[in-house]
Write a protein that holds these residues in place. Structure first.
Motif, PDB file in Angstrom:
ATOM      1  N   VAL A  70      -4.433  -5.323   2.172  1.00 53.60           N
ATOM      2  CA  VAL A  70      -3.631  -6.478   1.680  1.00 53.60           C
ATOM      3  C   VAL A  70      -3.470  -7.660   2.679  1.00 53.60           C
ATOM      4  CG1 VAL A  70      -1.272  -7.224   0.802  1.00 53.60           C
ATOM      5  CG2 VAL A  70      -2.169  -5.055   0.328  1.00 53.60           C
ATOM      6  N   THR A  81       0.697  -1.182   0.054  1.00 54.76           N
ATOM      7  CA  THR A  81       0.092  -0.030   0.013  1.00 54.76           C
ATOM      8  C   THR A  81       0.895   1.282   0.017  1.00 54.76           C
ATOM      9  OG1 THR A  81      -0.045  -0.159   2.590  1.00 54.76           O
ATOM     10  CG2 THR A  81      -1.876  -1.214   1.051  1.00 54.76           C
ATOM     11  N   VAL A 127      -7.504   0.220   0.934  1.00 52.52           N
ATOM     12  CA  VAL A 127      -6.989  -0.846   0.428  1.00 52.52           C
ATOM     13  C   VAL A 127      -6.205  -2.004   1.900  1.00 52.52           C
ATOM     14  CG1 VAL A 127      -5.018  -2.069  -1.104  1.00 52.52           C
ATOM     15  CG2 VAL A 127      -6.279   0.050  -1.768  1.00 52.52           C
ATOM     16  N   LEU A 164      -2.655   0.924  -4.116  1.00 45.08           N
ATOM     17  CA  LEU A 164      -2.007  -0.589  -4.066  1.00 45.08           C
ATOM     18  C   LEU A 164      -0.760  -0.298  -4.992  1.00 45.08           C
ATOM     19  CD1 LEU A 164      -1.568  -3.270  -2.858  1.00 45.08           C
ATOM     20  CD2 LEU A 164      -3.075  -4.044  -4.838  1.00 45.08           C
ATOM     21  N   ALA A 207      -5.571  -8.157  -2.527  1.00 45.37           N
ATOM     22  CA  ALA A 207      -5.988  -6.932  -2.105  1.00 45.37           C
ATOM     23  C   ALA A 207      -7.475  -6.655  -2.225  1.00 45.37           C
ATOM     24  CB  ALA A 207      -5.179  -5.852  -2.929  1.00 45.37           C
TER      25      ALA A 207
END
Length: 221
Positions: free
Chosen positions: A96, A21, A94, A27, A149
């Motif tokens: 992950v 990120t 975002v 991302l 993601a």
């Protein structure tokens, strides 16, 4: 701040992580091969990268299909090459995650941003939701190993079952769980509660991810 300070403060990190990120809404993907990303999510890239849409009626690795029942889906594209790819979606945050071999997660199709080519996936609808609401709920079942993601409106909360959630606010759940769908048992006359459908997670282990926003694809249909 002056231009040089602005440039330094907002420059990408450029480290070797495959998924990183760059900020909480963008991302960065270090690309050397292929990766699957949500169609239309590319905002920039460096190097030599090509994009191929995936929307074949054959399913499987051909892409996320529009479900015949719900009319909804998550089209993806394959990014291939070498360089650095930047993807985002409508300013959503975002998240992950890294899935180990054999580890899996089921994600709302609207919230899948990207995943590595080593991740297997399949598409399904949740329970009988398509018959309960015209919008339906298309989920993507992702299996490791590999990074994925997700996107969320705001900061997510991770809950442990048993728990009941609003389908419009439910982002994902661990692969071991199998939610059921329940309707409000009360007969509502006049002003409606807006909570006519809930997802029930009753497993003894696992987790459920919810966001502080209702995207309106299901219960408002």
């Amino acid at each position: 701040m002056d231009v040089q300070e602005f440039t330094r403060a907002n420059a990408p990190t450029g480290d070797g992580d495959a998924f990183r990120t760059e900020n909480n809404r963008l991302l960065g993907i270090s690309l050397d091969g292929t990766v699957m990303v949500k169609a239309g999510s590319m905002v920039a890239y460096t190097g030599d990268v090509t994009f191929t849409g995936r929307s074949s009626a054959e399913g499987g690795v051909s892409g996320f299909l529009k479900e015949a029942v719900s009319g909804e889906g998550t089209p993806v594209m394959e990014a291939e090459g070498t360089g650095h790819l930047y993807v985002a979606e409508n300013g959503k945050k975002v998240q992950v995650l890294e899935l180990d071999d054999g580890e899996s997660i089921s994600v709302n199709g609207n919230d899948v941003l990207a995943f590595e080519s080593t991740v297997d996936y399949e598409i399904n609808t949740v329970g009988s939701l398509s018959g309960m609401a015209a919008g339906g709920l298309t989920n993507v079942y992702l299996s490791g190993p590999g990074r994925i993601a997700l996107t969320t409106h705001g900061d997510p909360v991770v809950l442990q079952p048993p728990v009941f959630t609003d389908p419009d606010a439910t982002v994902a759940w661990s692969g071991r769980l199998s939610p059921s769908l329940e309707t409000n048992k009360a007969i509502e006359i006049g002003q409606k509660s807006g909570e006519s459908i809930q997802m029930a997670f009753t497993g003894e282990d696992g987790f459920v991810v919810v966001q502080p926003n209702e995207e309106g694809s299901v219960t408002s249909a």
